[in-house]
Enzyme design. Structure first.
Site, PDB file in Angstrom:
ATOM      1  N   GLU A   1     -67.022 -13.227 -20.554  1.00 43.25           N
ATOM      2  CA  GLU A   1     -68.128 -12.470 -21.128  1.00 43.25           C
ATOM      3  C   GLU A   1     -68.026 -11.052 -20.590  1.00 43.25           C
ATOM      4  O   GLU A   1     -68.271 -10.820 -19.409  1.00 43.25           O
ATOM      5  CB  GLU A   1     -69.475 -13.093 -20.743  1.00 43.25           C
ATOM      6  CG  GLU A   1     -70.621 -12.434 -21.480  1.00 43.25           C
ATOM      7  CD  GLU A   1     -71.985 -12.617 -20.829  1.00 43.25           C
ATOM      8  OE1 GLU A   1     -72.989 -12.426 -21.506  1.00 43.25           O
ATOM      9  OE2 GLU A   1     -72.040 -12.927 -19.633  1.00 43.25           O
TER      10      GLU A   1
ATOM     11  N   ASP B   1     -69.068 -15.868 -16.752  1.00 42.47           N
ATOM     12  CA  ASP B   1     -70.299 -15.108 -16.945  1.00 42.47           C
ATOM     13  C   ASP B   1     -70.138 -13.672 -16.431  1.00 42.47           C
ATOM     14  O   ASP B   1     -69.678 -13.464 -15.302  1.00 42.47           O
ATOM     15  CB  ASP B   1     -71.415 -15.831 -16.164  1.00 42.47           C
ATOM     16  CG  ASP B   1     -72.797 -15.275 -16.440  1.00 42.47           C
ATOM     17  OD1 ASP B   1     -73.214 -15.295 -17.612  1.00 42.47           O
ATOM     18  OD2 ASP B   1     -73.454 -14.824 -15.479  1.00 42.47           O
TER      19      ASP B   1
ATOM     20  N   ASP C   1     -69.215 -23.229 -17.466  1.00 39.80           N
ATOM     21  CA  ASP C   1     -69.600 -21.841 -17.251  1.00 39.80           C
ATOM     22  C   ASP C   1     -69.339 -21.526 -15.784  1.00 39.80           C
ATOM     23  O   ASP C   1     -69.750 -22.289 -14.905  1.00 39.80           O
ATOM     24  CB  ASP C   1     -71.103 -21.700 -17.553  1.00 39.80           C
ATOM     25  CG  ASP C   1     -71.454 -20.373 -18.183  1.00 39.80           C
ATOM     26  OD1 ASP C   1     -71.100 -19.345 -17.592  1.00 39.80           O
ATOM     27  OD2 ASP C   1     -72.094 -20.381 -19.253  1.00 39.80           O
TER      28      ASP C   1
ATOM     29  N   HIS D   1     -76.967 -18.284 -26.375  1.00 36.25           N
ATOM     30  CA  HIS D   1     -78.244 -18.583 -25.727  1.00 36.25           C
ATOM     31  C   HIS D   1     -78.965 -17.331 -25.227  1.00 36.25           C
ATOM     32  O   HIS D   1     -80.006 -17.446 -24.581  1.00 36.25           O
ATOM     33  CB  HIS D   1     -77.987 -19.536 -24.553  1.00 36.25           C
ATOM     34  CG  HIS D   1     -77.183 -18.863 -23.466  1.00 36.25           C
ATOM     35  ND1 HIS D   1     -75.883 -18.461 -23.670  1.00 36.25           N
ATOM     36  CD2 HIS D   1     -77.502 -18.497 -22.214  1.00 36.25           C
ATOM     37  CE1 HIS D   1     -75.434 -17.870 -22.572  1.00 36.25           C
ATOM     38  NE2 HIS D   1     -76.402 -17.884 -21.675  1.00 36.25           N
ATOM     39  N   ASP D   2     -78.410 -16.154 -25.498  1.00 36.88           N
ATOM     40  CA  ASP D   2     -79.034 -14.905 -25.042  1.00 36.88           C
ATOM     41  C   ASP D   2     -79.597 -14.064 -26.182  1.00 36.88           C
ATOM     42  O   ASP D   2     -80.246 -13.054 -25.933  1.00 36.88           O
ATOM     43  CB  ASP D   2     -77.992 -14.027 -24.314  1.00 36.88           C
ATOM     44  CG  ASP D   2     -77.562 -14.597 -22.976  1.00 36.88           C
ATOM     45  OD1 ASP D   2     -78.350 -15.352 -22.367  1.00 36.88           O
ATOM     46  OD2 ASP D   2     -76.439 -14.279 -22.542  1.00 36.88           O
TER      47      ASP D   2
HETATM   48  O1  TEU Z   1     -75.656 -12.715 -19.780  1.00 31.77           O
HETATM   49  C1  TEU Z   1     -75.340 -11.415 -19.514  1.00 31.77           C
HETATM   50  C2  TEU Z   1     -76.121 -10.344 -20.166  1.00 31.77           C
HETATM   51  O2  TEU Z   1     -76.052  -9.220 -19.746  1.00 31.77           O
HETATM   52  C3  TEU Z   1     -76.942 -10.546 -21.353  1.00 31.77           C
HETATM   53  O3  TEU Z   1     -76.470 -11.212 -22.399  1.00 31.77           O
HETATM   54  C4  TEU Z   1     -78.387 -10.613 -21.106  1.00 31.77           C
HETATM   55  O4  TEU Z   1     -78.814 -11.935 -20.982  1.00 31.77           O
HETATM   56  C5  TEU Z   1     -79.091  -9.979 -22.260  1.00 31.77           C
HETATM   57  O5  TEU Z   1     -78.684  -8.672 -22.315  1.00 31.77           O
HETATM   58  C6  TEU Z   1     -80.574 -10.019 -22.106  1.00 31.77           C
HETATM   59  O6  TEU Z   1     -81.138  -9.801 -23.356  1.00 31.77           O
HETATM   60  C7  TEU Z   1     -75.157 -13.708 -18.944  1.00 31.77           C
HETATM   61  C8  TEU Z   1     -75.702 -15.044 -19.369  1.00 31.77           C
HETATM   62  O7  TEU Z   1     -75.213 -15.344 -20.656  1.00 31.77           O
HETATM   63  C9  TEU Z   1     -77.185 -14.998 -19.292  1.00 31.77           C
HETATM   64  O8  TEU Z   1     -77.790 -16.164 -19.782  1.00 31.77           O
HETATM   65  C10 TEU Z   1     -77.555 -14.784 -17.838  1.00 31.77           C
HETATM   66  O9  TEU Z   1     -78.940 -14.588 -17.736  1.00 31.77           O
HETATM   67  C11 TEU Z   1     -76.856 -13.567 -17.253  1.00 31.77           C
HETATM   68  O10 TEU Z   1     -75.482 -13.495 -17.585  1.00 31.77           O
HETATM   69  C12 TEU Z   1     -76.924 -13.605 -15.747  1.00 31.77           C
HETATM   70  O11 TEU Z   1     -76.117 -14.631 -15.246  1.00 31.77           O
END
Ligand code: TEU
Length: 512
Positions: A255, A200, A98, A317-318
């Protein structure tokens, strides 16, 4: 020219904290991943993507990076990571890391230097501004987990931007020194043999230099309009050039959290920006065949450039795991997996979905994530009994429901399990050019059934997915053989009887 490996790959996402613990601290580690490479090889995945394992204060569980080129002690050492990469490669499994492109930890030496004073040589590595007219934040942007996206730094009398937590200050990608430093991070890992990266929130790196207020009608939503900036594309071309200067088809999957496939398409450029862009549409699509068809059609319509190959996701994971989103139904989870693994594009499987896991129920006092995402990060059960194969019986988050019956060992012993379904789907993809690389074409079917054909010059498959609860007859002129049924019902490789059961998906191949 042969297709790059990642176009026909299945990528398996590992959230290292939750995968497997070998040292007894209740937190997964790199040795735990090494220990379970057998599982991944047996399952048949082509690559793994590890959520961040870098040194981090863990305000956002690793998405706040304090040292891009070292491993956090909670996960192990750089040697452990090198060993994992070597062992994975020996099994033909590639490894993606990542790459947290938009921000660092506030403890990263870059930010520590930046905040040290207005004349610090690194001041401009982050986004500092004076207050707005009334002395408040410079604009109305909101941070992803709530509150203003600006924090006040008393000693230097300015605000800094953080689109996520205050502990995650945004890098200033309009500074060429930042661009170079972040390219160097990529080179560090590429030199070590890493096969690519998941970038990310990479759509956020280019910012409108005017940092204008968010229009009021968008204020409470994601910063869509403001985040989709032309400058980002220039930066992505630079990043792509770094990857493409290495042999071996290194890959960058981005992403890009924007609404639709039409928003995503420009992020592929003309094959000179991201190699892959996650399409999260299915994560937001209700249980409805017509809605799913519309998503796939939209992707087909938007990704017209040859280089724009889709990347599909049901869970990560989100987000709440898909089986939980579908009301806990394993039949629905099986049907969804059958679609995920037969669409045109590169599928991403989130660790634990092959076990049919649901989100854990996490009591308030055990909630630890600032974004409320603990449920989908529950530890993976490997065995029955206390500890489920973890070195500590009490991991950092509660076990998912049914951990005693849904552990990997139990499901591996049951040929009818969802785990075996995933394995068979992955094998079928490997042996079918149509499923790996063929065209996607919707075919007519009764309401409630998603039906499509995948085809190359030499191979054809039809997928029928019945979202309803009742059997549906799907009349075809040709005769078909069942390659696989999502519920394992009926003997596979039999002639298809023309009826798809409720909550069942079938993959068919032409008879003779
Ligand atoms: O996630 C980005 C993001 O905007 C979302 O998926 C967010 O976690 C979600 O809307 C909340 O419900 C990425 C990563 O995957 C995430 O784990 C991190 O927290 C985020 O970036 C910041 O680095």
């Amino acid at each position: 020219m042969t297709d790059p490996w990642w176009r026909s790959a299945v990528v398996y996402q590992i959230y290292p904290r939750s995968f497997a613990d070998t040292d007894g601290d209740g937190i997964g580690d790199i040795k735990g991943i090494r220990r379970h490479l057998d599982h991944l090889e047996w399952l048949g995945v082509d690559a793994v993507w590890l959520s961040p394992v870098y040194r981090s204060p863990m305000a956002d569980f690793g998405y706040d990076v304090a040292d891009h080129t070292d491993v956090d002690p909670v996960f192990g050492t750089l040697d452990d990571l090198d060993a994992l990469v070597a062992e994975a490669h020996a099994r033909g499994i590639r490894v993606l890391l990542d790459w947290v492109s938009n921000h660092t930890s506030d403890r990263h030496p870059w930010f520590v230097a930046s905040r040290a004073g207005r004349s610090s040589p690194k001041r401009d590595w982050y986004i500092w501004r004076d207050g707005g007219p009334g002395g408040g934040p410079p604009n109305n942007w909101r941070a992803a987990f709530g509150g203003s996206a600006w924090s006040w730094d008393e000693p230097t009398g300015q605000w800094y931007l953080h689109l996520f937590l205050p502990q995650q200050p945004d890098l200033n990608w309009s500074n060429p020194e930042v661009v170079e430093a972040m390219h160097d991070v990529l080179r560090f890992w590429l030199d070590r043999g890493i096969d690519g990266f998941r970038a990310d929130v990479v759509h956020l790196i280019g910012k409108d230099p005017a940092l204008p207020d968010q229009p009021p009608h968008l204020a409470e939503r994601d910063l869509v309009g403001l985040n989709d900036q032309p400058g980002t594309h220039v930066l992505l071309r630079g990043i792509r050039a770094v990857l493409d200067s290495y042999p071996g088809d290194r890959v960058m999957v981005g992403e890009v959290n924007l609404e639709t496939a039409a928003h995503l398409a420009p992020y592929y450029g003309v094959g000179d920006e991201l190699h892959l862009v996650f399409d999260f549409s299915l994560l937001r699509t209700p249980w409805d065949a017509a809605a799913w068809a519309a998503v796939v059609r939209a992707s087909q319509a938007a990704l017209v450039h040859d280089a724009a190959w889709p990347a599909w996701v049901l869970s990560n994971h989100d987000q709440v795991r898909h089986r939980s989103r579908y009301g806990g139904s394993e039949a629905r989870a099986r049907l969804a997996a059958t679609i995920l693994l037969t669409l045109r594009g590169t599928p991403f499987v989130y660790a634990g979905e092959e076990l049919g896991l649901e989100d854990a129920i996490v009591p308030d006092e055990r909630r630890v994530d600032p974004g409320g995402r603990d449920g989908c990060r529950a530890p993976i059960p490997w065995e029955t009994g206390p500890g489920h194969g973890w070195a500590s019986p009490a991991p950092w988050l509660p076990w998912p429901p049914d951990a005693d019956r849904r552990d990997a060992a139990t499901l591996a012993n049951d040929p009818t399990s969802i785990l075996h379904l995933y394995r068979r789907l992955l094998r079928l993809r490997r042996t079918s050019p149509a499923l790996r690389a063929g065209s996607w074409c919707e075919i007519e079917a009764p309401p409630g059934v998603l039906a499509y054909e995948r085809a190359t010059d030499t191979d054809r498959r039809v997928v029928l997915a019945n979202f309803g609860d009742e059997p549906v007859a799907v009349p075809f002129a040709e005769r078909w053989i069942v390659d696989l049924a999502s519920d394992g019902a009926g003997a596979d490789h039999e002639s298809w009887a023309g009826v798809v059961d409720g909550r069942q998906a079938v993959i068919l191949r032409p008879a003779g």
